[in-house]
Design an enzyme around this catalytic site. Sequence first.
Site, PDB file in Angstrom:
ATOM      1  N   GLU A 171       0.825  -1.207   0.000  1.00 51.13           N
ATOM      2  CA  GLU A 171       0.000   0.000   0.000  1.00 51.13           C
ATOM      3  C   GLU A 171       0.862   1.261   0.000  1.00 51.13           C
ATOM      4  OE1 GLU A 171      -2.117  -2.950   2.877  1.00 51.13           O
ATOM      5  OE2 GLU A 171      -0.110  -2.614   2.039  1.00 51.13           O
ATOM      6  N   ARG A 229      14.048 -23.971  -3.845  1.00 52.71           N
ATOM      7  CA  ARG A 229      14.836 -23.618  -2.658  1.00 52.71           C
ATOM      8  C   ARG A 229      14.836 -22.106  -2.438  1.00 52.71           C
ATOM      9  NH1 ARG A 229      20.368 -27.278  -3.327  1.00 52.71           N
ATOM     10  NH2 ARG A 229      19.389 -29.342  -3.013  1.00 52.71           N
ATOM     11  N   ASP A 282      25.730 -37.824   0.777  1.00 48.11           N
ATOM     12  CA  ASP A 282      25.709 -36.924  -0.381  1.00 48.11           C
ATOM     13  C   ASP A 282      26.523 -35.652  -0.188  1.00 48.11           C
ATOM     14  OD1 ASP A 282      24.038 -38.731  -1.591  1.00 48.11           O
ATOM     15  OD2 ASP A 282      22.189 -37.643  -1.124  1.00 48.11           O
ATOM     16  N   GLU A 319      14.076 -32.217   1.872  1.00 46.99           N
ATOM     17  CA  GLU A 319      14.702 -32.930   0.756  1.00 46.99           C
ATOM     18  C   GLU A 319      15.447 -34.171   1.237  1.00 46.99           C
ATOM     19  OE1 GLU A 319      16.968 -31.124  -2.318  1.00 46.99           O
ATOM     20  OE2 GLU A 319      15.893 -29.230  -2.215  1.00 46.99           O
ATOM     21  N   LEU A 376      11.706 -38.275   5.260  1.00 44.39           N
ATOM     22  CA  LEU A 376      10.453 -37.985   4.565  1.00 44.39           C
ATOM     23  C   LEU A 376       9.296 -38.777   5.167  1.00 44.39           C
ATOM     24  CD1 LEU A 376      11.915 -38.050   0.955  1.00 44.39           C
ATOM     25  CD2 LEU A 376      10.863 -36.041   2.009  1.00 44.39           C
TER      26      LEU A 376
END
Length: 343
Positions: free
Chosen positions: A46, A185, A201, A283, A289
Amino acid sequence: MNRCLELALKGLGNVSPNPMVGCVIVVDDKIIAEGHHQEYGKAHAEVNAIAKVTDKELLKKATLYVNLEPCAHFGKTPPCADLIVENKIPHVVIGSVDSNSLVSGKGIEKLKKAGIKVETGILEAECKKLNIRFFTFHEKKRPYVILKWAETMDGFIDADRTENNTQKALQVSNAASKKLVHQWRSQEQAIMVGTNTALLDNPQLTVRDVEGKNPLRITIDKWLRIPKKNNLFDQSTPTLVFTAADAVSENNLEFVKIDFEAPVVPQLMNELYKRNILSLLVEGGEQLLTSFIKADSWDEARVFVAIKKAGKGVKAPVMNEQPVRTENSSGDRLLWFENNKVN
């Protein structure tokens, strides 16, 4: 209001923990100014729109459109509701009410007390969808959680690897899909992997293939097994490690003790809520997960399915829901899931 939403989206990845907001000012059915919230801590939509009106007398006969209720409290900037009142704008059209307890109806009340005509609920569903991270954070007291992984056609996410063997990681998704993940990401406040992913990894968890800000990096390392030479510990970007051990925090590397005898995911959610983290991209590997899926602490899942088979390896997490839509990612199938039962 559609134009407000288009403008608001430009703030994605830059305004959190604030919401994305766009504003359009109309006189005699013509847009005379527009603006959006560009960066956290800077002027709201605004303010930016009103500042572009050189002849302030026009505001006295204008209609101001905004996708979220104007704020009524002093935060990083003064209240937008006060600015609207000061400029004697007679008509304000609002997409959705702000669920932040600091605002929630107070902005609308201030406008109405000043004699301003206020309309609400215009494209309300679309406005809430745009700021789903913000609404989830304030209404459910936790971040909006996005799960992401890639799997083969026969349901594997990786080779069966350990720290001590020489088995290579299973390359699942294609280059275009990996670049898309980097884009994701840059749009979220935080990203998380588990201990095994960090060890096997050695990920950077940064935005490298696209422009944008690096998210807060998070990992779980119960007994501090991840070596200090790991990329997550390079102190190049803020990183949070949840652990059961005692450890000394350093610049851009903070250790937070939690109770691993109690459910872990709720503790993570609570800590991130206290830190004003509106969104989290998970991830991790299958174990992390699945822990979010079993805890019913996810809102969205994005799953790449590659046109290849592995035959063996680490099985992908199991989703009981059907995807809400499917896209083509340069040959990979991208499945989008939504959790409508989540608490």
